[in-house]
Design a protein around this motif. Structure first.
Motif, PDB file in Angstrom:
ATOM      1  N   UNK A 160       0.836  -1.208   0.000  1.00 46.09           N
ATOM      2  CA  UNK A 160       0.000   0.000   0.000  1.00 46.09           C
ATOM      3  C   UNK A 160       0.865   1.250   0.000  1.00 46.09           C
ATOM      4  N   UNK A 161       0.318   2.332  -0.571  1.00 41.93           N
ATOM      5  CA  UNK A 161       1.038   3.598  -0.633  1.00 41.93           C
ATOM      6  C   UNK A 161       1.913   3.756  -1.855  1.00 41.93           C
ATOM      7  N   UNK A 162       2.010   2.685  -2.681  1.00 40.53           N
ATOM      8  CA  UNK A 162       2.886   2.693  -3.848  1.00 40.53           C
ATOM      9  C   UNK A 162       2.096   2.341  -5.097  1.00 40.53           C
ATOM     10  N   UNK A 163       2.605   2.800  -6.248  1.00 40.70           N
ATOM     11  CA  UNK A 163       1.972   2.419  -7.506  1.00 40.70           C
ATOM     12  C   UNK A 163       2.570   1.100  -7.998  1.00 40.70           C
ATOM     13  N   UNK A 164       2.174   0.672  -9.184  1.00 42.51           N
ATOM     14  CA  UNK A 164       2.639  -0.608  -9.707  1.00 42.51           C
ATOM     15  C   UNK A 164       4.125  -0.661  -9.996  1.00 42.51           C
ATOM     16  N   UNK A 165       4.766   0.515 -10.048  1.00 40.27           N
ATOM     17  CA  UNK A 165       6.209   0.576 -10.306  1.00 40.27           C
ATOM     18  C   UNK A 165       7.017   0.751  -9.027  1.00 40.27           C
TER      19      UNK A 165
ATOM     20  N   UNK B  53       0.803  15.852   5.389  1.00 43.56           N
ATOM     21  CA  UNK B  53      -0.268  14.857   5.262  1.00 43.56           C
ATOM     22  C   UNK B  53       0.184  13.596   4.527  1.00 43.56           C
ATOM     23  N   UNK B  54       1.312  13.637   3.811  1.00 44.81           N
ATOM     24  CA  UNK B  54       1.810  12.443   3.148  1.00 44.81           C
ATOM     25  C   UNK B  54       2.462  11.454   4.098  1.00 44.81           C
ATOM     26  N   UNK B  55       2.683  11.837   5.368  1.00 46.07           N
ATOM     27  CA  UNK B  55       3.450  10.983   6.277  1.00 46.07           C
ATOM     28  C   UNK B  55       2.775   9.639   6.509  1.00 46.07           C
ATOM     29  N   UNK B  56       1.453   9.602   6.551  1.00 46.03           N
ATOM     30  CA  UNK B  56       0.768   8.324   6.746  1.00 46.03           C
ATOM     31  C   UNK B  56       1.000   7.398   5.558  1.00 46.03           C
ATOM     32  N   UNK B  57       0.865   7.934   4.347  1.00 44.28           N
ATOM     33  CA  UNK B  57       1.160   7.134   3.156  1.00 44.28           C
ATOM     34  C   UNK B  57       2.578   6.584   3.220  1.00 44.28           C
ATOM     35  N   UNK B  58       3.499   7.410   3.711  1.00 46.18           N
ATOM     36  CA  UNK B  58       4.888   6.984   3.804  1.00 46.18           C
ATOM     37  C   UNK B  58       5.128   5.837   4.763  1.00 46.18           C
TER      38      UNK B  58
ATOM     39  N   UNK C  90      10.329  -0.776  -0.071  1.00 50.13           N
ATOM     40  CA  UNK C  90      10.075  -0.233  -1.402  1.00 50.13           C
ATOM     41  C   UNK C  90       9.564   1.206  -1.285  1.00 50.13           C
ATOM     42  N   UNK C  91      10.139   2.092  -2.083  1.00 49.64           N
ATOM     43  CA  UNK C  91       9.811   3.515  -2.032  1.00 49.64           C
ATOM     44  C   UNK C  91      10.907   4.344  -1.403  1.00 49.64           C
ATOM     45  N   UNK C  92      11.764   3.689  -0.594  1.00 44.28           N
ATOM     46  CA  UNK C  92      12.865   4.390   0.064  1.00 44.28           C
ATOM     47  C   UNK C  92      14.195   3.993  -0.569  1.00 44.28           C
ATOM     48  N   UNK C  93      15.066   4.970  -0.718  1.00 46.43           N
ATOM     49  CA  UNK C  93      16.438   4.691  -1.135  1.00 46.43           C
ATOM     50  C   UNK C  93      17.356   5.002   0.043  1.00 46.43           C
ATOM     51  N   UNK C  94      18.069   3.975   0.492  1.00 45.32           N
ATOM     52  CA  UNK C  94      18.954   4.103   1.650  1.00 45.32           C
ATOM     53  C   UNK C  94      20.381   3.852   1.192  1.00 45.32           C
ATOM     54  N   UNK C  95      21.309   4.649   1.701  1.00 46.53           N
ATOM     55  CA  UNK C  95      22.731   4.423   1.446  1.00 46.53           C
ATOM     56  C   UNK C  95      23.492   4.505   2.760  1.00 46.53           C
ATOM     57  N   UNK C  96      24.685   3.960   2.732  1.00 48.69           N
ATOM     58  CA  UNK C  96      25.656   4.161   3.802  1.00 48.69           C
ATOM     59  C   UNK C  96      26.753   5.042   3.222  1.00 48.69           C
TER      60      UNK C  96
END
Length: 506
Positions: free
Chosen positions: A6-11, A180-185, A333-339
């Motif tokens: 949930x919160x994401x599209x098909x991509x 307001x986007x925080x819940x989707x996140x 999915x939806x987040x990009x994390x790096x070190x």
């Protein structure tokens, strides 16, 4: 293979509309569906989406007589249907909710209420007593539910909605302002950590208070948004038998347990049947705890990772992949994390960072532009944690700062030091975390007493308990003749931390 989240599209990109209101997200399900299972009283009370909507509209109607869009309104309520209704009502009219914790005492409440500018606080009789003259208390349950339905404010995803305070190493607590986007996140990470939350029969609960991001946005609001009943049940302090009773009475199938709660369950040899998922976050658990969870709880404990400024960015998911002991999951999915090593990503140890644009990332620190800027390095938000990659899993190495992690709470040493310095007998003080097997760390204060003055550890502990919060008082106090100081007179916490670590070593 990972299911759709949930919160994401098909991509796998954020699915965020041009107009978005979190109250609408939580209240647009089947009106007859079960929203909240209220176990705060002697009898179970089931609250439907329709009944919750009426509670929300009653509060919203009352607020509109005094509150403008963008104004801050405090919420000083423990787990209850009225707690979620208060936040939803504030968001529904386009105002900003400020979660406040019942364990806060006068000074802790004063700093947050004063900084946020909240002139009204939605609360109950107990909370009104705690507030005193700090703000105008409105008793949420007495506002009433009569009247026609209220319209949702025409808010967008970037409009401010909630201000959550977080402890740091310097100064007073900072308010992380979220839109307001925080819940989707939060939705994809919450779904992952509960093996795709939203299955038939799912019912979610946590012993964590809903004043924290872990209770409010890892449990209460995502459950409502996903159509999963959420259990409201208060515990003054975690109790294993009461925990088992709540799970049985509420027919709970999904639980977020802070690590300390899991350790207490393990220490008492507790078992719990009927769970479909258990999530945990805040501190790494380790392979031994994961093995115990499979045996005593019947599930893989799914660890997740995040912080108030940007939450639910990594998670395990037993339904999709096996956990790796000592690691805190894979990127959601939806987040990009790096070190990062400096400004560049590295495969070695470095600074854990999240790319800008994540839906659960804060707008910034409330009225603190310089500290907001310092939180970012180019396109990356720095978490303040150190980590390393292990075959696609993120391993937490440690914090860069002096924030104390105790029983799942993040405690800033500066606030405790400032409180102790108001005691007439205290000359200087340094506060650090000392390793502890049950709580991860306990708060330890090193105190220098003014010449000719007298005090005791018990007196200073009571001083903090009465002014800040009962969970953040120094469980250990050691009196010294002097503290390690810089040439400018600043306490060198790292030397005190080393001393405390040596004391806490097995």
């Amino acid at each position: 293979m990972m299911q759709a989240l949930p919160g994401l599209d098909g991509e796998g990109r954020w699915d965020i509309p041009a107009r978005l209101n979190m109250a609408r997200q939580c209240l647009t399900g089947d009106p007859d569906a079960l929203a909240v299972i209220d176990l705060t009283g002697p009898m179970r009370r089931d609250v439907s989406v329709a009944a919750l909507s009426k509670m929300v509209d009653g509060i919203a109607r009352a607020l509109l007589a005094r509150v403008q869009p963008g104004d801050s309104v405090g919420v000083l309520l423990s787990q209850s249907p009225w707690c979620v209704a208060a936040h939803l009502a504030i968001w529904k009219i386009g105002a900003i909710s400020v979660p406040l914790f019942k364990l806060f005492k006068h000074d802790a409440l004063a700093s947050r209420v004063g900084d946020s500018g909240a002139e009204i606080v939605l609360t109950d009789a107990e909370g009104a007593d705690l507030l005193g003259q700090l703000a105008e208390p409105w008793l949420a349950e007495e506002i009433g539910v009569a009247g026609a339905p209220m319209p949702f404010a025409n808010t967008g995803p970037e409009d401010p909605a909630v201000l959550i305070y977080t402890s740091g190493t310097t100064g007073t607590p900072k308010g992380a302002l979220h839109a307001h986007r925080v819940l989707t996140g939060h939705l994809p990470g919450v779904a992952m950590s509960h093996d795709f939350l939203g299955q038939e029969g799912d019912c979610l609960w946590t012993p964590a208070d809903w004043a924290w991001i872990g209770g409010l946005f890892d449990v209460a609001m995502p459950a409502l948004a996903l159509g999963v009943p959420v259990v409201a049940a208060r515990m003054a302090k975690f109790d294993v038998e009461e925990c088992q009773r709540i799970i049985a009475k509420g027919a709970v199938r999904n639980v977020f347990f802070p690590p300390t709660a899991l350790r207490m369950l393990k220490a008492q040899g507790a078992t719990i049947d009927g769970l479909r998922s258990v999530a945990s976050g805040g501190e790494p658990l380790g392979a031994q705890m994961l093995a115990w969870g499979r045996e005593a709880l019947g599930v893989q404990i799914n660890e997740f990772y995040g912080q108030t400024e940007c939450n639910m960015v990594a998670s395990s998911c037993g339904a999709a992949f096996a956990a790796r002991g000592g690691c805190i999951g894979q990127p959601v999915t939806g987040f990009e994390i790096v070190v990062l090593d400096g400004d560049a990503p590295t495969d070695g140890e470095g600074d854990i960072a999240v790319r800008k644009g994540a839906a659960s990332m804060m707008l910034g620190y409330w009225q603190r532009p310089e500290e907001t800027a310092a939180k970012f390095r180019g396109d990356w938000m720095l978490t303040g944690d150190r980590g390393i990659w292990e075959i696609g899993f993120l391993r937490f190495v440690g914090r860069e700062d002096d924030v104390i992690t105790s029983s799942g709470y993040r405690i800033g040493p500066s606030e405790i030091e400032d409180c102790l310095l108001t005691h007439p007998a205290v000359a200087t003080v340094g506060v650090v975390g000392k390793p502890d097997a049950l709580r991860t760390e306990v708060v330890k204060a090193y105190v220098v007493v003014k010449q000719g003055a007298e005090t005791s550890a018990a007196e200073l502990q009571s001083w903090v308990k009465e002014r800040l919060a009962s969970y953040s008082y120094p469980r250990e106090i050691e009196f010294l003749d002097a503290l390690p100081m810089t040439v400018t007179g600043k306490v060198i916490r790292r030397e005190l931390k080393h001393r405390a670590m040596m004391e806490g070593a097995p």
